[in-house]
Design a protein around this motif. Sequence first.
Motif, PDB file in Angstrom:
ATOM      1  N   ASP A 399      54.494-115.738  14.077  1.00  0.00           N
ATOM      2  CA  ASP A 399      53.170-115.636  14.703  1.00  0.00           C
ATOM      3  C   ASP A 399      52.609-117.056  14.820  1.00  0.00           C
ATOM      4  OD1 ASP A 399      50.666-115.084  15.611  1.00  0.00           O
ATOM      5  OD2 ASP A 399      50.060-113.816  13.922  1.00  0.00           O
ATOM      6  N   GLU A 400      52.832-117.666  15.980  1.00  0.00           N
ATOM      7  CA  GLU A 400      52.410-119.053  16.163  1.00  0.00           C
ATOM      8  C   GLU A 400      50.892-119.202  16.085  1.00  0.00           C
ATOM      9  OE1 GLU A 400      54.063-120.701  19.650  1.00  0.00           O
ATOM     10  OE2 GLU A 400      56.146-120.535  18.971  1.00  0.00           O
ATOM     11  N   ALA A 401      50.175-118.136  16.388  1.00  0.00           N
ATOM     12  CA  ALA A 401      48.712-118.214  16.317  1.00  0.00           C
ATOM     13  C   ALA A 401      48.237-118.390  14.875  1.00  0.00           C
ATOM     14  CB  ALA A 401      48.087-116.960  16.929  1.00  0.00           C
ATOM     15  N   GLN A 402      49.058-117.939  13.924  1.00  0.00           N
ATOM     16  CA  GLN A 402      48.696-118.043  12.512  1.00  0.00           C
ATOM     17  C   GLN A 402      49.522-119.115  11.802  1.00  0.00           C
ATOM     18  OE1 GLN A 402      46.183-116.295  11.153  1.00  0.00           O
ATOM     19  NE2 GLN A 402      45.803-115.434  13.179  1.00  0.00           N
ATOM     20  N   ALA A 403      50.126-120.013  12.565  1.00  0.00           N
ATOM     21  CA  ALA A 403      50.973-121.047  11.962  1.00  0.00           C
ATOM     22  C   ALA A 403      50.158-121.930  11.023  1.00  0.00           C
ATOM     23  CB  ALA A 403      51.616-121.888  13.055  1.00  0.00           C
ATOM     24  N   GLY A 404      50.785-122.323   9.935  1.00  0.00           N
ATOM     25  CA  GLY A 404      50.114-123.160   8.939  1.00  0.00           C
ATOM     26  C   GLY A 404      51.076-124.164   8.347  1.00  0.00           C
ATOM     27  N   GLU A 406      53.096-123.900   6.001  1.00  0.00           N
ATOM     28  CA  GLU A 406      54.389-123.318   5.630  1.00  0.00           C
ATOM     29  C   GLU A 406      55.153-122.798   6.849  1.00  0.00           C
ATOM     30  OE1 GLU A 406      55.039-123.578   2.424  1.00  0.00           O
ATOM     31  OE2 GLU A 406      53.031-124.340   2.035  1.00  0.00           O
ATOM     32  N   GLY A 407      54.672-123.099   8.034  1.00  0.00           N
ATOM     33  CA  GLY A 407      55.342-122.610   9.230  1.00  0.00           C
ATOM     34  C   GLY A 407      54.616-121.436   9.845  1.00  0.00           C
ATOM     35  N   ALA A 408      55.310-120.730  10.734  1.00  0.00           N
ATOM     36  CA  ALA A 408      54.663-119.665  11.515  1.00  0.00           C
ATOM     37  C   ALA A 408      55.159-118.277  11.147  1.00  0.00           C
ATOM     38  CB  ALA A 408      54.896-119.916  13.012  1.00  0.00           C
ATOM     39  N   GLU A 409      55.920-118.168  10.046  1.00  0.00           N
ATOM     40  CA  GLU A 409      56.538-116.876   9.732  1.00  0.00           C
ATOM     41  C   GLU A 409      55.806-116.104   8.648  1.00  0.00           C
ATOM     42  OE1 GLU A 409      58.682-118.614  12.324  1.00  0.00           O
ATOM     43  OE2 GLU A 409      58.720-119.622  10.377  1.00  0.00           O
ATOM     44  N   LYS A 410      55.778-114.799   8.817  1.00  0.00           N
ATOM     45  CA  LYS A 410      55.424-113.865   7.760  1.00  0.00           C
ATOM     46  C   LYS A 410      56.709-113.193   7.306  1.00  0.00           C
ATOM     47  CE  LYS A 410      50.756-112.853   9.454  1.00  0.00           C
ATOM     48  NZ  LYS A 410      49.854-111.783   9.931  1.00  0.00           N
ATOM     49  N   VAL A 411      56.913-113.133   6.005  1.00  0.00           N
ATOM     50  CA  VAL A 411      58.166-112.610   5.459  1.00  0.00           C
ATOM     51  C   VAL A 411      57.850-111.470   4.493  1.00  0.00           C
ATOM     52  CG1 VAL A 411      60.232-113.153   4.115  1.00  0.00           C
ATOM     53  CG2 VAL A 411      59.283-114.855   5.675  1.00  0.00           C
ATOM     54  N   GLU A 412      58.582-110.380   4.591  1.00  0.00           N
ATOM     55  CA  GLU A 412      58.409-109.265   3.664  1.00  0.00           C
ATOM     56  C   GLU A 412      59.748-108.573   3.455  1.00  0.00           C
ATOM     57  OE1 GLU A 412      55.260-105.634   2.813  1.00  0.00           O
ATOM     58  OE2 GLU A 412      55.494-106.395   4.851  1.00  0.00           O
ATOM     59  N   PHE A 413      60.022-108.257   2.184  1.00  0.00           N
ATOM     60  CA  PHE A 413      61.266-107.556   1.845  1.00  0.00           C
ATOM     61  C   PHE A 413      61.077-106.057   2.060  1.00  0.00           C
ATOM     62  CE2 PHE A 413      61.952-111.143  -1.413  1.00  0.00           C
ATOM     63  CZ  PHE A 413      62.516-111.949  -0.435  1.00  0.00           C
ATOM     64  N   TRP A 414      62.004-105.480   2.838  1.00  0.00           N
ATOM     65  CA  TRP A 414      61.992-104.046   3.100  1.00  0.00           C
ATOM     66  C   TRP A 414      63.286-103.423   2.596  1.00  0.00           C
ATOM     67  CZ3 TRP A 414      59.567-101.698   8.117  1.00  0.00           C
ATOM     68  CH2 TRP A 414      58.228-102.138   8.227  1.00  0.00           C
ATOM     69  N   VAL A 415      63.219-102.111   2.339  1.00  0.00           N
ATOM     70  CA  VAL A 415      64.425-101.378   1.931  1.00  0.00           C
ATOM     71  C   VAL A 415      64.467-100.026   2.630  1.00  0.00           C
ATOM     72  CG1 VAL A 415      64.597-102.487  -0.331  1.00  0.00           C
ATOM     73  CG2 VAL A 415      63.265-100.379  -0.082  1.00  0.00           C
ATOM     74  N   GLN A 416      65.683 -99.554   2.783  1.00  0.00           N
ATOM     75  CA  GLN A 416      65.930 -98.178   3.229  1.00  0.00           C
ATOM     76  C   GLN A 416      66.789 -97.546   2.143  1.00  0.00           C
ATOM     77  OE1 GLN A 416      68.515 -97.737   6.598  1.00  0.00           O
ATOM     78  NE2 GLN A 416      67.545 -95.830   7.265  1.00  0.00           N
ATOM     79  N   THR A 417      66.260 -96.578   1.421  1.00  0.00           N
ATOM     80  CA  THR A 417      66.959 -96.058   0.244  1.00  0.00           C
ATOM     81  C   THR A 417      68.051 -95.050   0.598  1.00  0.00           C
ATOM     82  OG1 THR A 417      65.181 -94.432  -0.003  1.00  0.00           O
ATOM     83  CG2 THR A 417      65.018 -96.465  -1.290  1.00  0.00           C
ATOM     84  N   ASN A 418      67.927 -94.368   1.735  1.00  0.00           N
ATOM     85  CA  ASN A 418      68.934 -93.373   2.132  1.00  0.00           C
ATOM     86  C   ASN A 418      69.103 -93.402   3.643  1.00  0.00           C
ATOM     87  OD1 ASN A 418      69.625 -91.772  -0.392  1.00  0.00           O
ATOM     88  ND2 ASN A 418      67.376 -91.669  -0.419  1.00  0.00           N
ATOM     89  N   PRO A 419      70.303 -93.090   4.127  1.00  0.00           N
ATOM     90  CA  PRO A 419      70.519 -93.041   5.579  1.00  0.00           C
ATOM     91  C   PRO A 419      69.550 -92.054   6.226  1.00  0.00           C
ATOM     92  CG  PRO A 419      72.606 -92.953   4.412  1.00  0.00           C
ATOM     93  CD  PRO A 419      71.541 -92.802   3.371  1.00  0.00           C
ATOM     94  N   GLY A 420      68.970 -92.458   7.322  1.00  0.00           N
ATOM     95  CA  GLY A 420      68.027 -91.606   8.031  1.00  0.00           C
ATOM     96  C   GLY A 420      66.602 -91.747   7.555  1.00  0.00           C
ATOM     97  N   ALA A 421      66.424 -92.315   6.347  1.00  0.00           N
ATOM     98  CA  ALA A 421      65.072 -92.503   5.840  1.00  0.00           C
ATOM     99  C   ALA A 421      64.419 -93.674   6.563  1.00  0.00           C
ATOM    100  CB  ALA A 421      65.100 -92.752   4.335  1.00  0.00           C
ATOM    101  N   ARG A 422      63.125 -93.655   6.591  1.00  0.00           N
ATOM    102  CA  ARG A 422      62.405 -94.726   7.266  1.00  0.00           C
ATOM    103  C   ARG A 422      62.316 -95.943   6.348  1.00  0.00           C
ATOM    104  NH1 ARG A 422      56.672 -93.440   9.881  1.00  0.00           N
ATOM    105  NH2 ARG A 422      58.090 -92.215  11.210  1.00  0.00           N
ATOM    106  N   PRO A 423      62.774 -97.099   6.825  1.00  0.00           N
ATOM    107  CA  PRO A 423      62.637 -98.304   5.993  1.00  0.00           C
ATOM    108  C   PRO A 423      61.173 -98.685   5.836  1.00  0.00           C
ATOM    109  CG  PRO A 423      63.690 -98.820   8.106  1.00  0.00           C
ATOM    110  CD  PRO A 423      63.387 -97.357   8.109  1.00  0.00           C
ATOM    111  N   GLY A 424      60.884 -99.390   4.763  1.00  0.00           N
ATOM    112  CA  GLY A 424      59.505 -99.817   4.518  1.00  0.00           C
ATOM    113  C   GLY A 424      59.461-100.893   3.464  1.00  0.00           C
ATOM    114  N   PRO A 425      58.262-101.407   3.163  1.00  0.00           N
ATOM    115  CA  PRO A 425      58.123-102.462   2.155  1.00  0.00           C
ATOM    116  C   PRO A 425      58.701-102.043   0.814  1.00  0.00           C
ATOM    117  CG  PRO A 425      56.090-102.217   3.393  1.00  0.00           C
ATOM    118  CD  PRO A 425      56.969-101.073   3.800  1.00  0.00           C
TER     119      PRO A 425
END
Length: 556
Positions: A399-404, A406-425
């Motif tokens: 998000d270049e509009a929010q660049a600072g 540390e750069g312009a990226e937002k980073v978050e770790f996501w997981v999908q616990t089972n096939p077909g399940a919706r991934p999320g934080p």
Amino acid sequence: MLVQLAIRDIVLIDRLELDIGPGLTVLTGETGAGKSILLDAFSLALGGRGDGGLVRSGQPQGQVVAVFDPPPDHPARLAAAEQELAVEGDLILRRMQMADGRSRAFVNDQPVSVQALRAIGEKLVEIHGQHDDRALVDPNVHRALLDAFGGHGALLTATRDAHNALRAAEKALRDEQAAVEAARKEADYLGHAYAELSKLAPQSGEEEALSAQRTAMMQAEKVVGDLRDAQDSVSGDGSPLSTLSAALRRLERRQPQAPQLIDPALKALDQALTALDLAQQALDQALRDAEFDPRALEQVEERLFALRAASRKYSASVDHLPALADKFAADLAALDASEARLVALGKAREAADADYRRRAAALTEARRKAVKALDVAVTAELPPLKLERAVFTTQLVTDEAQAGPEGAEKVEFWVQTNPGARPGPLMKVASGGELSRFMLALKVVLADRGSAPTLVFDEIDSGAGGAAADAIGQRLARLGARVQVLSVTHAPQVAARATTHMRISKDLADKGARAATRVAPLVDEHRREEIARMLAGATITEEARAAAARLIENAQ
């Protein structure tokens, strides 16, 4: 790493000293023996929240001391140096907790705030629990962990420096724009004021000189009559000059007849005539000086009035008016040159922005590559932890509009616990047991890149058994090969892989009056007996002892 932990009068602990070595140290014991109390005390020494309830009953205060020996260039030493603390030798963190709720903090026996203690402690130790929401599940630090994994230190420094340079260029441009705008608003005033002062042309010291001249003119009329009377006495009709001159001539004619008698008188008469001549000259000069044109007095008074009026108008002394005129001239000149400066500063800002964006883009590209490698590395750790169907992904949003800085990226770790399940934080999707295993997989991958030198895991194996517990033990041991690891565990598979095994127990102290927590290092048969207890429960069988021996042998 942590070298020693000393605790006194904290809840069930009356006095306890532990020497901690490298590798994996496990703490085992029955429920209620004081394992969590020990970690609470350790957290207190690291700047954790204090509470008067932590002080052992009947005691006015408790104390925890943690001794570390980080490398000379470790961030913890730099944080201590920023607090102007001595950082040679070991870092000794000490916390005194009073029963009334007050607490005091020290680093190397120098008093510090709890915030300063925490800033140092968090660089030395990470404490993770089953439902912990600290660094690994905090999106605010995911970016830092990704950069540590990717080795982006140089790119980050360059981006921060470029961002600081851009902010400095923007501030310089804003300041100049504000100054020019203010000058433009005052341009008419500046022009009028400068023209007025230039026409007036005040001189330093002029007021004092004019004032003295005016006073002299006003006093002249009062003394001129006396000067004329004195002049008349010296050179007028009543002057003694002619009489003295005649007497001098007669004596000069008689002088050859009686020089001894006449010479002194001649000399005195000559001096008197000379003095009268000088007096006449002085009186003549005084009368000439006393003569003035009344219009000159008027001109002097008008000049003084103009100077003092300007002084009041511009709130400056008359002597300061020349400098004020110079300032007005400089302000007008600055306004004339403002457009050129604005253009130059605008170009400098554009150049700084281009440099920042170039460096931020390089950091973005490096992060995209690191994301792929991190996802592969963490996902590879999941199957042995009985998360074979789970997928770990790193969400990278630019998000270049929010660049600072540390750069312009937002980073978050996501997981999908089972096939077909919706991934999320990670924090929202993973259950307690899954979260601990995801956390362990991340720490194994990041241990030598984005980790504190001492990691503490509080029952991270809770709910895991069999192969999953053994996989956790393997990874804790692998972590212990790179950083110091302390683990409170109920899993015999984890305990069997320890470099150092300590048993926490509770017995009676103070002649049986109160219970106290004890910690004892276990080796050989004592260690085997403890692991057998963890396997069998209250009644330890020979089968449990044999199984414990096999666990230890397999781990070795």
